[in-house]
Structures are given as C-alpha cells and as structure tokens.
Design a protein around this motif. Structure first.
Motif, PDB file in Angstrom:
ATOM      1  N   LYS A 146       0.856  -1.191   0.000  1.00 17.21           N
ATOM      2  CA  LYS A 146       0.000   0.000   0.000  1.00 17.21           C
ATOM      3  C   LYS A 146       0.889   1.237   0.000  1.00 17.21           C
ATOM      4  O   LYS A 146       1.819   1.350   0.802  1.00 17.21           O
ATOM      5  CB  LYS A 146      -0.923  -0.008   1.223  1.00 17.21           C
ATOM      6  CG  LYS A 146      -1.920   1.137   1.220  1.00 17.21           C
ATOM      7  CD  LYS A 146      -3.061   0.905   2.205  1.00 17.21           C
ATOM      8  CE  LYS A 146      -2.625   0.995   3.635  1.00 17.21           C
ATOM      9  NZ  LYS A 146      -3.763   0.958   4.579  1.00 17.21           N
ATOM     10  N   VAL A 147       0.607   2.144  -0.922  1.00 19.47           N
ATOM     11  CA  VAL A 147       1.423   3.343  -1.067  1.00 19.47           C
ATOM     12  C   VAL A 147       1.277   4.222   0.175  1.00 19.47           C
ATOM     13  O   VAL A 147       0.164   4.495   0.638  1.00 19.47           O
ATOM     14  CB  VAL A 147       1.003   4.130  -2.320  1.00 19.47           C
ATOM     15  CG1 VAL A 147       1.849   5.394  -2.480  1.00 19.47           C
ATOM     16  CG2 VAL A 147       1.120   3.242  -3.559  1.00 19.47           C
ATOM     17  N   ILE A 148       2.403   4.646   0.723  1.00 17.56           N
ATOM     18  CA  ILE A 148       2.392   5.518   1.898  1.00 17.56           C
ATOM     19  C   ILE A 148       2.212   6.954   1.411  1.00 17.56           C
ATOM     20  O   ILE A 148       3.064   7.493   0.708  1.00 17.56           O
ATOM     21  CB  ILE A 148       3.682   5.367   2.713  1.00 17.56           C
ATOM     22  CG1 ILE A 148       3.763   3.931   3.267  1.00 17.56           C
ATOM     23  CG2 ILE A 148       3.743   6.385   3.853  1.00 17.56           C
ATOM     24  CD1 ILE A 148       5.089   3.583   3.907  1.00 17.56           C
ATOM     25  N   THR A 149       1.093   7.551   1.740  1.00 16.36           N
ATOM     26  CA  THR A 149       0.759   8.881   1.244  1.00 16.36           C
ATOM     27  C   THR A 149       0.722   9.900   2.372  1.00 16.36           C
ATOM     28  O   THR A 149       0.634   9.545   3.553  1.00 16.36           O
ATOM     29  CB  THR A 149      -0.611   8.871   0.544  1.00 16.36           C
ATOM     30  OG1 THR A 149      -1.618   8.482   1.493  1.00 16.36           O
ATOM     31  CG2 THR A 149      -0.631   7.892  -0.612  1.00 16.36           C
ATOM     32  N   GLY A 189       6.879   0.872   0.301  1.00 19.56           N
ATOM     33  CA  GLY A 189       5.797   1.807   0.002  1.00 19.56           C
ATOM     34  C   GLY A 189       6.154   3.252   0.290  1.00 19.56           C
ATOM     35  O   GLY A 189       5.359   4.149  -0.005  1.00 19.56           O
ATOM     36  N   SER A 190       7.344   3.502   0.855  1.00 16.72           N
ATOM     37  CA  SER A 190       7.800   4.869   1.134  1.00 16.72           C
ATOM     38  C   SER A 190       8.291   5.526  -0.156  1.00 16.72           C
ATOM     39  O   SER A 190       8.795   4.861  -1.066  1.00 16.72           O
ATOM     40  CB  SER A 190       8.922   4.855   2.169  1.00 16.72           C
ATOM     41  OG  SER A 190       8.470   4.347   3.412  1.00 16.72           O
ATOM     42  N   ILE A 191       8.169   6.859  -0.229  1.00 16.50           N
ATOM     43  CA  ILE A 191       8.454   7.612  -1.454  1.00 16.50           C
ATOM     44  C   ILE A 191       9.504   8.692  -1.195  1.00 16.50           C
ATOM     45  O   ILE A 191       9.432   9.426  -0.206  1.00 16.50           O
ATOM     46  CB  ILE A 191       7.155   8.251  -1.997  1.00 16.50           C
ATOM     47  CG1 ILE A 191       6.191   7.150  -2.449  1.00 16.50           C
ATOM     48  CG2 ILE A 191       7.441   9.225  -3.132  1.00 16.50           C
ATOM     49  CD1 ILE A 191       4.837   7.664  -2.876  1.00 16.50           C
ATOM     50  N   PHE A 192      10.495   8.794  -2.137  1.00 12.52           N
ATOM     51  CA  PHE A 192      11.607   9.730  -1.991  1.00 12.52           C
ATOM     52  C   PHE A 192      12.006  10.294  -3.365  1.00 12.52           C
ATOM     53  O   PHE A 192      11.664   9.721  -4.395  1.00 12.52           O
ATOM     54  CB  PHE A 192      12.819   9.026  -1.372  1.00 12.52           C
ATOM     55  CG  PHE A 192      12.527   8.343  -0.073  1.00 12.52           C
ATOM     56  CD1 PHE A 192      12.533   9.061   1.113  1.00 12.52           C
ATOM     57  CD2 PHE A 192      12.217   6.993  -0.039  1.00 12.52           C
ATOM     58  CE1 PHE A 192      12.252   8.439   2.320  1.00 12.52           C
ATOM     59  CE2 PHE A 192      11.931   6.362   1.158  1.00 12.52           C
ATOM     60  CZ  PHE A 192      11.949   7.089   2.343  1.00 12.52           C
ATOM     61  N   PRO A 193      12.789  11.402  -3.379  1.00 17.90           N
ATOM     62  CA  PRO A 193      13.279  11.947  -4.653  1.00 17.90           C
ATOM     63  C   PRO A 193      14.163  10.945  -5.389  1.00 17.90           C
ATOM     64  O   PRO A 193      14.958  10.233  -4.781  1.00 17.90           O
ATOM     65  CB  PRO A 193      14.092  13.179  -4.232  1.00 17.90           C
ATOM     66  CG  PRO A 193      13.544  13.562  -2.897  1.00 17.90           C
ATOM     67  CD  PRO A 193      13.150  12.273  -2.236  1.00 17.90           C
ATOM     68  N   ASN A 201       4.495  12.944  -3.511  1.00 18.02           N
ATOM     69  CA  ASN A 201       3.219  13.085  -2.816  1.00 18.02           C
ATOM     70  C   ASN A 201       2.845  14.560  -2.627  1.00 18.02           C
ATOM     71  O   ASN A 201       2.784  15.063  -1.505  1.00 18.02           O
ATOM     72  CB  ASN A 201       3.266  12.383  -1.460  1.00 18.02           C
ATOM     73  CG  ASN A 201       2.909  10.914  -1.586  1.00 18.02           C
ATOM     74  OD1 ASN A 201       1.895  10.565  -2.186  1.00 18.02           O
ATOM     75  ND2 ASN A 201       3.761  10.059  -1.058  1.00 18.02           N
ATOM     76  N   LYS A 202       2.587  15.241  -3.708  1.00 18.00           N
ATOM     77  CA  LYS A 202       2.131  16.616  -3.625  1.00 18.00           C
ATOM     78  C   LYS A 202       0.631  16.625  -3.343  1.00 18.00           C
ATOM     79  O   LYS A 202      -0.144  15.983  -4.058  1.00 18.00           O
ATOM     80  CB  LYS A 202       2.421  17.361  -4.937  1.00 18.00           C
ATOM     81  CG  LYS A 202       3.909  17.417  -5.253  1.00 18.00           C
ATOM     82  CD  LYS A 202       4.177  18.142  -6.544  1.00 18.00           C
ATOM     83  CE  LYS A 202       5.669  18.159  -6.858  1.00 18.00           C
ATOM     84  NZ  LYS A 202       5.971  18.874  -8.116  1.00 18.00           N
ATOM     85  N   GLU A 247       9.725  17.858   1.313  1.00 17.47           N
ATOM     86  CA  GLU A 247       8.323  17.938   1.748  1.00 17.47           C
ATOM     87  C   GLU A 247       7.400  17.033   0.942  1.00 17.47           C
ATOM     88  O   GLU A 247       6.282  16.737   1.373  1.00 17.47           O
ATOM     89  CB  GLU A 247       7.824  19.381   1.640  1.00 17.47           C
ATOM     90  CG  GLU A 247       7.861  19.940   0.217  1.00 17.47           C
ATOM     91  CD  GLU A 247       7.433  21.389   0.160  1.00 17.47           C
ATOM     92  OE1 GLU A 247       6.363  21.698   0.723  1.00 17.47           O
ATOM     93  OE2 GLU A 247       8.171  22.194  -0.424  1.00 17.47           O
ATOM     94  N   TYR A 248       7.840  16.596  -0.243  1.00 11.57           N
ATOM     95  CA  TYR A 248       7.007  15.728  -1.069  1.00 11.57           C
ATOM     96  C   TYR A 248       7.335  14.252  -0.871  1.00 11.57           C
ATOM     97  O   TYR A 248       6.748  13.393  -1.521  1.00 11.57           O
ATOM     98  CB  TYR A 248       7.154  16.105  -2.547  1.00 11.57           C
ATOM     99  CG  TYR A 248       6.773  17.535  -2.829  1.00 11.57           C
ATOM    100  CD1 TYR A 248       5.569  18.062  -2.363  1.00 11.57           C
ATOM    101  CD2 TYR A 248       7.630  18.369  -3.534  1.00 11.57           C
ATOM    102  CE1 TYR A 248       5.219  19.380  -2.592  1.00 11.57           C
ATOM    103  CE2 TYR A 248       7.282  19.700  -3.772  1.00 11.57           C
ATOM    104  CZ  TYR A 248       6.082  20.195  -3.302  1.00 11.57           C
ATOM    105  OH  TYR A 248       5.745  21.505  -3.540  1.00 11.57           O
ATOM    106  N   SER A 249       8.284  13.974  -0.016  1.00 10.46           N
ATOM    107  CA  SER A 249       8.555  12.590   0.367  1.00 10.46           C
ATOM    108  C   SER A 249       7.496  12.145   1.367  1.00 10.46           C
ATOM    109  O   SER A 249       6.918  12.958   2.085  1.00 10.46           O
ATOM    110  CB  SER A 249       9.939  12.466   1.017  1.00 10.46           C
ATOM    111  OG  SER A 249      10.952  12.996   0.203  1.00 10.46           O
TER     112      SER A 249
END
Length: 319
Positions: free
Chosen positions: A69-72, A280-284, A316-317, A252-254
């Motif tokens: 599951k995507v972490i938002t 599921g964590s998001i980074f540049p 994650n904007k 901030e968008y991570s």
C-alpha cells in the motif's frame, strides 16, 4: 527478474533483509569462495538488488499481483474527518493493493482520497485490496501454530510451544531481482534451487518453509506498471536503510514510515537496533541505486541488507 514462490506449508514472512540473508546463506553453502567478494561488492556497487516478497493470487485462469500500500501524505483535517468512519477503519486493514491500483497511485492518477470516497466499488480480501470481486477462495495471513516438545530419550510429549507463520490458500509470494552484474545470476538461481530443497526459515525440520518456485526473466516491471519517463520520485519495494546523503535529499514531497528490528546472534548476543524505511515509502529519484548494507553485532556480526528497490513514481504533492 521476477520470481514466484508457491508455499507448500506454513511459510515465514520474507522482507528484503530476510530474503537476502537466506540467499547469501545458500550461496555460501554452494560457493563459499564467492561470498566474501559478493559482500565486499555490496559496500560500494551492489551486484544485484532485490525487493521484499508480496502476495499474488493464482488459479488456472489468472495471476493477480499485489504491491505494498502506497504511503501517502494525508492532511490532518482530512484524517480527522475519516478516522472514525467504518470505511477508514476498514481501509487501515489493507497492506497490499492490486497491481492496477498500485500503478495508478504511483503515477498520480488515483489518490487515497479517491479510493476512500469510492470504497464500495473495491473488494477487500484479508489484507488485499482488489478492483473487483473474484470467485477464488483465498487465505492469506499470520497464524500461530502449536508444536509438541518431544523428549528424545523417552519419545514422550513434554509440552507445547508456539511458532508464528503465514498460511496460504490459492496465494503465493513473488519478488524482483535486478542484476547489475550478470555473473551473479547463476549463483542466485542456484541459491533458489538450494532453498527450495532446504526450505526457508528456522522450522524446516518440522516441514515448514517449503515451496516451489518459477522464474520469469522476460517480465518488465516498467511495462507492467505502464511507467513513463516524467516521474521524478521513487517508491521502494524493499526495506531501505539510507546513507547521510540520501537523508539530506528527503523533502516535503517525500512520504514514508519508519520501522526497526533487533536481531539475535546464534550465541544469544542481542544486536543493535536497525531502523529502516518501510516498503511503500516515497523519496526523490536522482541516481541509480539507494541504500547500504550495514554490520550488526560484535561477537558474531551479521550483514543487514538495506538497499532500496526503487520504482519511479510521482511525489506526494497534496491536491
């Protein structure tokens, strides 16, 4: 390379660090002269990276893969509105989403808010979220299994102890391996054959951890997820231990969740706590690979795998 595992019995949960440890053990058993060079290579340029394992549903007609599951990033105002609702509570039980849902989420075509506002159109089976209902009886989840302690001299039962494992019905696990050095591919394939004969985990003598596996070398993750070139972030499909440079790039968008583990050596030494970013964590996204392996423990040091398995996505904007 895509690897399917079909468990034949109670099976352990396989995150990327556990999977790497098992493959390294198998390579050491088969090719002991290769292991030190392999671990040395991982200090600078990993010869391969791998993901954690994720579930897939299978029967004669279809295979449905699921991803974490995507972490938002959800605004506190929105969370306060949803936190007491039955929909939000039910959604919190989900750990994995169907491939099509995952693809749309990481491309910014579908948000968590969209899913929650139209939740009745989806189907939840255990911790899995599907686009629609399917007529396949599945079982997937953690179970506590009683085991008998037997006196080896008298052959009498002396007590009961419990182990934790995953039970599967019409569900298997899959993971990805990307090779930067193709010479390691035959070693990893041999390791998987060895593990198929031996089993995963600590309870192999009790018949647990056994499986059969299939390899799909032609599978393209980018094509399956329909990813373009305009994505400037990545979502990790493995547990990820960043270095200092990577920590400095978080913005901030991570969006991410942090977890930890503390292992124990065969001699009983409690190793230091290892912290990592969850799948599921998001980074540049700005380079070829991310993360590192680290040593844990003094008397009997272990290698903790911490390379991200990066898939391009949108940041994650908030809307």
């Amino acid at each position: 390379m895509l690897v399917y595992l079909k468990p034949l019995s109670i099976f352990p949960q396989l995150h990327s660090d556990t999977l790497f440890g098992a493959i390294t053990y198998a390579i050491n058993e088969l090719y002991p002269e290769k292991v030190q060079d392999m671990l040395e290579a991982f200090k600078s340029n990993p010869p391969f990276i791998l993901s954690s394992t994720f579930p897939f549903i299978f029967n004669e007609d279809e295979t449905i893969r699921f991803y974490p599951k995507v972490i938002t990033k959800q605004s506190s105002k929105e969370a306060n509105v949803l936190v007491d609702s039955k929909v939000f509570k039910d959604y919190k039980k989900i750990s994995y989403v169907e491939e099509d849902i995952f693809s749309k989420m990481i491309k910014g075509e579908l948000s968590e808010k969209d899913i929650l506002s139209n939740y009745e159109s989806y189907e939840r089976k255990k911790s899995l979220l599907l686009n629609e209902k399917i007529d396949i009886d599945v079982s997937f989840g953690e179970n506590i299994i009683p085991n008998n302690t037997v006196n080896r001299v008298s052959n009498e039962t002396e007590g009961i102890f419990y182990t934790i494992g995953m039970e599967f019905k019409n569900i298997g696990l899959f993971f990805f391996i990307e090779f930067m050095d193709e010479s390691y591919k035959p070693l990893v394939k041999a390791a998987l054959r060895f593990l198929e004969d031996r089993g995963f985990g600590k309870d192999i003598t009790n018949g647990k951890g056994h499986f059969v596996h299939e390899i799909d070398e032609d599978f393209s993750l980018d094509e399956s997820l329909d990813l373009g070139d305009d994505l400037d972030y990545f979502i990790t499909l493995s547990r990820y231990i960043p270095n200092d440079e990577e920590l400095d790039k978080i913005n901030e968008y991570s969006s991410y969740e942090i977890d930890s583990k503390r292992g124990k050596s065969p001699a009983g030494e409690i190793r230091k706590q290892i912290r990592f970013f969850k799948e599921g964590s998001i980074f540049p996204n700005y380079k070829a690979f991310y993360g590192r392996n680290i040593e844990s423990g003094k008397d009997s040091p272990a290698i903790e795998y911490g390379y991200a398995f990066p898939i391009k996505c949108k940041g994650n904007k908030e809307d």
